[in-house]
Design a protein around this motif. Structure first.
Motif, PDB file in Angstrom:
ATOM      1  N   ASN A   9     -32.843-105.431   2.570  1.00  0.00           N
ATOM      2  CA  ASN A   9     -32.514-104.125   2.006  1.00  0.00           C
ATOM      3  C   ASN A   9     -33.588-103.741   0.995  1.00  0.00           C
ATOM      4  O   ASN A   9     -33.793-104.436   0.008  1.00  0.00           O
ATOM      5  CB  ASN A   9     -31.149-104.177   1.330  1.00  0.00           C
ATOM      6  CG  ASN A   9     -30.719-102.830   0.785  1.00  0.00           C
ATOM      7  OD1 ASN A   9     -31.393-101.823   0.958  1.00  0.00           O
ATOM      8  ND2 ASN A   9     -29.588-102.807   0.109  1.00  0.00           N
ATOM      9  N   ALA A  36     -23.060-105.139   9.995  1.00  0.00           N
ATOM     10  CA  ALA A  36     -22.393-105.637   8.784  1.00  0.00           C
ATOM     11  C   ALA A  36     -23.194-105.282   7.538  1.00  0.00           C
ATOM     12  O   ALA A  36     -22.629-104.849   6.525  1.00  0.00           O
ATOM     13  CB  ALA A  36     -22.188-107.148   8.877  1.00  0.00           C
ATOM     14  N   ARG A  37     -24.508-105.426   7.587  1.00  0.00           N
ATOM     15  CA  ARG A  37     -25.355-105.109   6.431  1.00  0.00           C
ATOM     16  C   ARG A  37     -25.347-103.619   6.112  1.00  0.00           C
ATOM     17  O   ARG A  37     -25.396-103.231   4.946  1.00  0.00           O
ATOM     18  CB  ARG A  37     -26.792-105.582   6.658  1.00  0.00           C
ATOM     19  CG  ARG A  37     -27.007-107.077   6.604  1.00  0.00           C
ATOM     20  CD  ARG A  37     -26.684-107.688   5.238  1.00  0.00           C
ATOM     21  NE  ARG A  37     -27.399-107.074   4.141  1.00  0.00           N
ATOM     22  CZ  ARG A  37     -28.561-107.480   3.657  1.00  0.00           C
ATOM     23  NH1 ARG A  37     -29.154-108.524   4.144  1.00  0.00           N
ATOM     24  NH2 ARG A  37     -29.133-106.835   2.663  1.00  0.00           N
ATOM     25  N   GLU A  40     -22.127-103.180   4.254  1.00  0.00           N
ATOM     26  CA  GLU A  40     -22.175-103.841   2.945  1.00  0.00           C
ATOM     27  C   GLU A  40     -23.026-103.078   1.940  1.00  0.00           C
ATOM     28  O   GLU A  40     -22.690-103.020   0.757  1.00  0.00           O
ATOM     29  CB  GLU A  40     -22.772-105.247   3.086  1.00  0.00           C
ATOM     30  CG  GLU A  40     -21.908-106.254   3.771  1.00  0.00           C
ATOM     31  CD  GLU A  40     -22.681-107.540   4.083  1.00  0.00           C
ATOM     32  OE1 GLU A  40     -23.818-107.719   3.586  1.00  0.00           O
ATOM     33  OE2 GLU A  40     -22.146-108.357   4.846  1.00  0.00           O
ATOM     34  N   THR A  41     -24.138-102.539   2.399  1.00  0.00           N
ATOM     35  CA  THR A  41     -25.113-101.937   1.491  1.00  0.00           C
ATOM     36  C   THR A  41     -25.055-100.419   1.440  1.00  0.00           C
ATOM     37  O   THR A  41     -25.744 -99.815   0.623  1.00  0.00           O
ATOM     38  CB  THR A  41     -26.541-102.342   1.912  1.00  0.00           C
ATOM     39  OG1 THR A  41     -26.806-101.810   3.217  1.00  0.00           O
ATOM     40  CG2 THR A  41     -26.716-103.842   1.904  1.00  0.00           C
TER      41      THR A  41
END
Length: 138
Positions: A9, A36-37, A40-41
């Motif tokens: 990221n 998923a990232r 999450e971010t």
């Protein structure tokens, strides 16, 4: 292939460097990890670098298209970069659609982006990334 693909990221944009030996055993975990990232971010974009990919098959090509579509649906505009001509030709022949992938818009002809013109600073050209609103002027 059991190699894990890192998803980094950088300022709300996820960076993924796809390994040369990407195959069906790694492309699905890549899709899951990237999705998923993104959640999450709260990433607003993702850059998928396929520089190392020299050969691509139907399954992996279609899965890259799905990865881009999922990322787009999750709000992270995907940008596929550094595609080799042979990979592009293969994807076209296989009928793989990459409609959800942003493509870099380059206003400088290819012959000016290489050789002496590139070393002198790409006079008169600029590079705009569709996933980003800021222009880079050399």
């Amino acid at each position: 292939m059991s190699e894990h693909v890192a998803v980094l990221n950088v300022g709300g944009i996820l960076l993924v460097t796809v390994p040369a030996n990407l195959d069906e055993t790694a492309v699905i975990p890549l899709q899951e990890d990237l999705s998923a990232r993104i959640l999450e971010t709260a990433a607003h974009g993702d850059v998928i670098d396929i520089t190392a990919v020299e050969v691509i098959d139907t399954f992996v090509g279609r899965r890259l298209s799905v990865i881009a579509s999922v990322a787009n649906l999750l709000g992270a505009r995907p940008l596929l970069v550094a595609m080799r001509p042979a990979v592009a030709l293969t994807l076209a022949h296989l009928g793989v659609e990459l409609d959800d992938v942003a493509k870099p818009a380059i206003s400088t002809p290819a012959w000016q982006r290489s050789g002496p013109a590139a070393r002198q600073g790409l006079r008169g050209g600029d590079l705009r990334m569709a996933a980003h609103t800021r222009s880079v002027h050399p």
